[in-house]
Design an enzyme around this catalytic site. Structure first.
Site, PDB file in Angstrom:
ATOM      1  N   ARG A 127       0.050  -6.487  -8.166  1.00 50.98           N
ATOM      2  CA  ARG A 127       0.269  -7.668  -7.381  1.00 50.98           C
ATOM      3  C   ARG A 127      -0.815  -8.689  -7.468  1.00 50.98           C
ATOM      4  O   ARG A 127      -0.565  -9.985  -7.505  1.00 50.98           O
ATOM      5  CB  ARG A 127       0.296  -7.080  -5.969  1.00 50.98           C
ATOM      6  N   ARG A 208      -1.144   6.044  -2.135  1.00 53.25           N
ATOM      7  CA  ARG A 208      -1.395   5.073  -3.358  1.00 53.25           C
ATOM      8  C   ARG A 208      -2.577   5.323  -4.404  1.00 53.25           C
ATOM      9  O   ARG A 208      -3.669   5.615  -3.507  1.00 53.25           O
ATOM     10  CB  ARG A 208      -1.225   3.689  -3.051  1.00 53.25           C
ATOM     11  N   ASP A 319      10.001 -11.011   2.287  1.00 58.51           N
ATOM     12  CA  ASP A 319       9.917  -9.874   3.329  1.00 58.51           C
ATOM     13  C   ASP A 319       9.999 -10.391   4.692  1.00 58.51           C
ATOM     14  O   ASP A 319      10.168  -9.463   5.609  1.00 58.51           O
ATOM     15  CB  ASP A 319       8.541  -9.133   3.097  1.00 58.51           C
TER      16      ASP A 319
END
Length: 431
Positions: A127, A208, A319
């Site tokens: 990202r 993660r 979002d």
């Protein structure tokens, strides 16, 4: 409706400098729309690690501008085997056939359930790296930092006034919220008491991690380490894919929980908790777990359907409009689609008086598709975790579901969407 090549007579505030906000800003600049981007942080930045971007997302980038796609390609990573170029994920059993009964519990571990093919090579990006490429396409003068939104007020002259936590204010012709899952703009658009104004817990959380590829390949073998994999099991699943041009393996390990009571969405836990969540899983999953260094868990929230994406001259995208779980790898892609479609509609607006009509045209063509993503992504998480009613742990039924599940997302005709929205705008702006 044609795009005006001169600078527009109205200006737009974009709230939020993530992927959605930057893609929208780039699109607005292409149409010579004056824009100011307000970011709450002191500098542009993204949290999280790898993100998958499907065919629809790449098509939208290309339509926003060739520089956007070129920036993406500079940092994109693909499956490392040429034979796996067009594979989204190889879906495998993460637990044995008899995991619950104890009989023959190791049988079938790691066996292939289904390989989902993509229309074009499946890509993964970090990202933050992708954001860096987008930032290069936005002039320094456009962004204002340290601007955390507190409220937006509709003024009697039709303009909007943005109020920030630092005490400053700004007036623009319109405001577009790209301020993420905890969007303040969404609360303004829907009203703070609307049940959909704030995100709700999805029933899933995730660990993660980033693992050096050499270590991953040594433990898992080249095929499983260097190409995207998904391991399915009871009330959890683990996915891996290469990032950073194949130097690193990105890992996300999902588990289930009925509720989330901690005010923080990211909490620390222990390696023992991680091991316990995946006790009894395949040797592949156990190997991945041993290599994961960080044991923070991320609660996964999503939005209930919003009744609208528009209030007067305020709109929400990405979002902020339709935060979803990541189980179909399409949240960022939908945000990029939103940015492209909205920029194209606004490119044909000649007067600030027509901004509300433009926003409503955007809503009309986008709201059903984006709401659908939230719903189907939630169901997809249940599918991977052997929880979907009527499917459970029947891998034949899972494979059948996976064969067509992504088609409606990847095969969208965005040019047709834009043409439809423009036709709606032409009609409603003349009323």
């Amino acid at each position: 409706m044609t795009t005006n090549n001169t600078t527009k007579s109205f200006d737009v505030a974009v709230v939020g400098g993530g992927i959605a906000g930057l893609c929208l800003t780039i699109g607005l600049l292409k149409h010579k729309i004056p824009v100011t981007l307000y970011e709450s942080a002191a500098a542009f930045g993204e949290i999280g690690a790898g993100v998958a971007l499907g065919t629809n997302a790449v098509n939208a980038m290309e339509s926003i501008g060739p520089d956007v796609k070129a920036g993406f390609e500079r940092v994109a990573t693909f499956n490392q085997w040429e034979s796996k170029n067009n594979i989204w994920f190889d879906f495998r059993r993460g637990v044995g056939h008899g995991a619950h009964s104890g009989a023959d519990k190791d049988a079938g571990m790691g066996e292939l359930i289904h390989s989902v093919q993509t229309p074009r090579p499946s890509a993964y990006v970090h990202r933050a790296r992708f954001l860096d490429e987008l930032v290069k396409l936005v002039p320094d003068s456009i962004a204002k930092f340290g601007k955390r939104l507190s409220d937006i007020e509709n003024l009697s002259d039709g303009n909007v006034k943005l109020k920030f936590h630092d005490g400053t204010e700004a007036v623009h012709s319109a405001a577009i919220g790209c301020d993420g899952i905890k969007s303040r703009t969404r609360q303004v658009v829907l009203g703070e008491n609307d049940p959909a104004a704030k995100a709700v817990f999805s029933g899933k959380y995730a660990y993660r991690g980033l693992i050096p590829m050499d270590q991953a390949a040594e433990l898992l073998g080249d095929e499983l380490a260097r190409n995207s994999q998904m391991y399915l099991g009871y009330h959890g699943h683990v996915l891996t894919f290469p990032v950073e041009k194949g130097k690193t393996m990105n890992v996300v390990a999902f588990a289930s929980k009925p509720s989330w009571d901690d005010p923080s969405w990211v909490v620390s836990t222990t390696k023992d908790d991680l091991r316990n969540d995946f006790a009894g899983w395949s040797s592949h999953v156990q190997s991945i777990i041993t290599l994961m260094q960080k044991t923070d868990i991320w609660a996964l929230f999503n939005h209930l359907p919003a009744k609208t994406y528009v209030r007067d001259r305020i709109a929400i995208i990405g979002d902020a409009a339709h935060a979803t779980t990541p189980h179909q790898g399409s949240g960022a892609g939908m945000a990029i689609e939103d940015a492209y479609v909205l920029a194209e509609i606004l490119g044909g607006v000649s007067s600030a008086d027509h901004l509300h009509a433009a926003f409503k045209a955007f809503e009309q063509v986008r709201i059903e598709r984006t709401h659908r993503l939230v719903t189907t992504s939630h169901a997809c998480g249940q599918l991977y975790d052997f929880e979907l009613n009527g499917v459970e742990d029947n891998v034949d039924k899972i494979a059948e579901d996976l064969r067509t599940r992504m088609d409606w997302i990847w095969n969208e005709d965005l040019e047709k969407e834009v043409a439809h929205a423009k036709a709606i705008f032409e009609k409603t702006s003349k009323l």
